[in-house]
Motif scaffolding. Structure first.
Motif, PDB file in Angstrom:
ATOM      1  N   GLU A  67      42.097  50.779  75.254  1.00  0.00           N
ATOM      2  CA  GLU A  67      43.105  49.975  74.874  1.00  0.00           C
ATOM      3  C   GLU A  67      43.884  51.063  73.985  1.00  0.00           C
ATOM      4  O   GLU A  67      45.054  50.977  74.058  1.00  0.00           O
ATOM      5  N   LEU A  68      43.253  51.697  73.366  1.00  0.00           N
ATOM      6  CA  LEU A  68      43.932  52.612  72.236  1.00  0.00           C
ATOM      7  C   LEU A  68      44.576  54.001  72.855  1.00  0.00           C
ATOM      8  O   LEU A  68      45.661  54.009  72.609  1.00  0.00           O
ATOM      9  N   ARG A  69      44.004  54.229  74.029  1.00  0.00           N
ATOM     10  CA  ARG A  69      44.483  55.303  74.865  1.00  0.00           C
ATOM     11  C   ARG A  69      45.926  54.735  75.356  1.00  0.00           C
ATOM     12  O   ARG A  69      46.939  55.511  75.576  1.00  0.00           O
ATOM     13  N   ASN A  70      45.876  53.613  75.917  1.00  0.00           N
ATOM     14  CA  ASN A  70      47.029  52.860  76.780  1.00  0.00           C
ATOM     15  C   ASN A  70      48.097  52.664  75.754  1.00  0.00           C
ATOM     16  O   ASN A  70      49.480  52.789  75.904  1.00  0.00           O
ATOM     17  N   THR A  71      47.624  52.248  74.493  1.00  0.00           N
ATOM     18  CA  THR A  71      48.449  51.949  73.263  1.00  0.00           C
ATOM     19  C   THR A  71      49.431  53.187  72.861  1.00  0.00           C
ATOM     20  O   THR A  71      50.639  53.139  72.769  1.00  0.00           O
ATOM     21  N   ILE A  72      48.722  54.091  72.682  1.00  0.00           N
ATOM     22  CA  ILE A  72      49.295  55.531  72.105  1.00  0.00           C
ATOM     23  C   ILE A  72      50.357  55.987  73.451  1.00  0.00           C
ATOM     24  O   ILE A  72      51.442  56.302  73.139  1.00  0.00           O
ATOM     25  N   SER A  73      49.708  55.776  74.637  1.00  0.00           N
ATOM     26  CA  SER A  73      50.643  56.478  75.787  1.00  0.00           C
ATOM     27  C   SER A  73      51.814  55.670  75.816  1.00  0.00           C
ATOM     28  O   SER A  73      52.923  55.921  75.981  1.00  0.00           O
ATOM     29  N   SER A  74      51.753  54.236  75.668  1.00  0.00           N
ATOM     30  CA  SER A  74      53.034  53.390  75.763  1.00  0.00           C
ATOM     31  C   SER A  74      54.059  53.596  74.370  1.00  0.00           C
ATOM     32  O   SER A  74      55.438  53.840  74.758  1.00  0.00           O
ATOM     33  N   LEU A  75      53.458  53.946  73.454  1.00  0.00           N
ATOM     34  CA  LEU A  75      54.336  54.309  72.355  1.00  0.00           C
ATOM     35  C   LEU A  75      54.979  55.559  72.409  1.00  0.00           C
ATOM     36  O   LEU A  75      56.020  55.600  72.152  1.00  0.00           O
ATOM     37  N   VAL A  76      54.402  56.493  72.997  1.00  0.00           N
ATOM     38  CA  VAL A  76      54.943  58.010  73.156  1.00  0.00           C
ATOM     39  C   VAL A  76      56.092  57.595  74.318  1.00  0.00           C
ATOM     40  O   VAL A  76      57.006  58.014  74.052  1.00  0.00           O
TER      41      VAL A  76
END
Length: 169
Positions: free
Chosen positions: A153-162
């Motif tokens: 979830e954190l990986r996906n969240t950071i990726s979408s924020l970027v």
């Protein structure tokens, strides 16, 4: 000034780090093995009582130091490390706080992130943990010992924020 990060890594980090530390801590016994090998090497072939070549005081001191370091790093360090590790992710930055004696705080701007990975070794796999690595042009940062679901979830969240910040939506 930013407030201190709130989120903690998974409690199983203590167990995983303890296992890693106890395995790697066996290195503290290598000097003791060298000492015994060198001491008996002089008398082993010529004397039936090879143990007489060992200075037992020095052997005992080396053994006590090795056991002390082994137990300190294997049992105390993982718990202290877990207590000090905190992180937060916001739309602007990733905030990492860690360190036992010296606190280290890193703020990684979201717009500097190039890619995000999850990583899992054999010990982490045993405890259901993964690490999230955040790469920038300059270096790589890691949030260790998250449960697998949180890490993904954190990986996906950071990726979408970027993607959002860089306009790649």
């Amino acid at each position: 000034m930013h407030s201190e990060p709130e989120k903690r890594i998974h409690k199983n980090a203590i167990k995983a780090w303890t296992v890693n530390a106890l395995i790697m801590g066996l290195i503290w016994f290598i000097p003791l093995g060298f000492y015994v090998t060198i001491s008996i090497g002089d008398t082993f072939g010529t004397d039936l009582y090879w143990y007489q070549g060992i200075d037992w005081f020095l052997f005992t001191v080396l053994l006590i130091v090795a056991l002390f370091l082994y137990l300190l790093i294997g049992l105390l360090y993982p718990k202290l490390r877990w207590q000090r590790w905190k992180y937060d992710v916001s739309e602007k930055e990733i905030d990492l706080l860690r360190g036992i004696i010296i606190k280290k705080r890193t703020l990684v701007p979201i717009n500097r992130v190039q890619h995000v990975d999850t990583r899992q070794g054999p010990v982490y796999r045993k405890f259901g943990l993964s690490s999230v690595t955040i790469s920038t042009a300059a270096t790589t940062h890691e949030i260790p010992a998250l449960d697998d679901e949180t890490a993904n979830e954190l990986r996906n969240t950071i990726s979408s924020l970027v993607r959002k910040v860089k306009g790649d939506v």
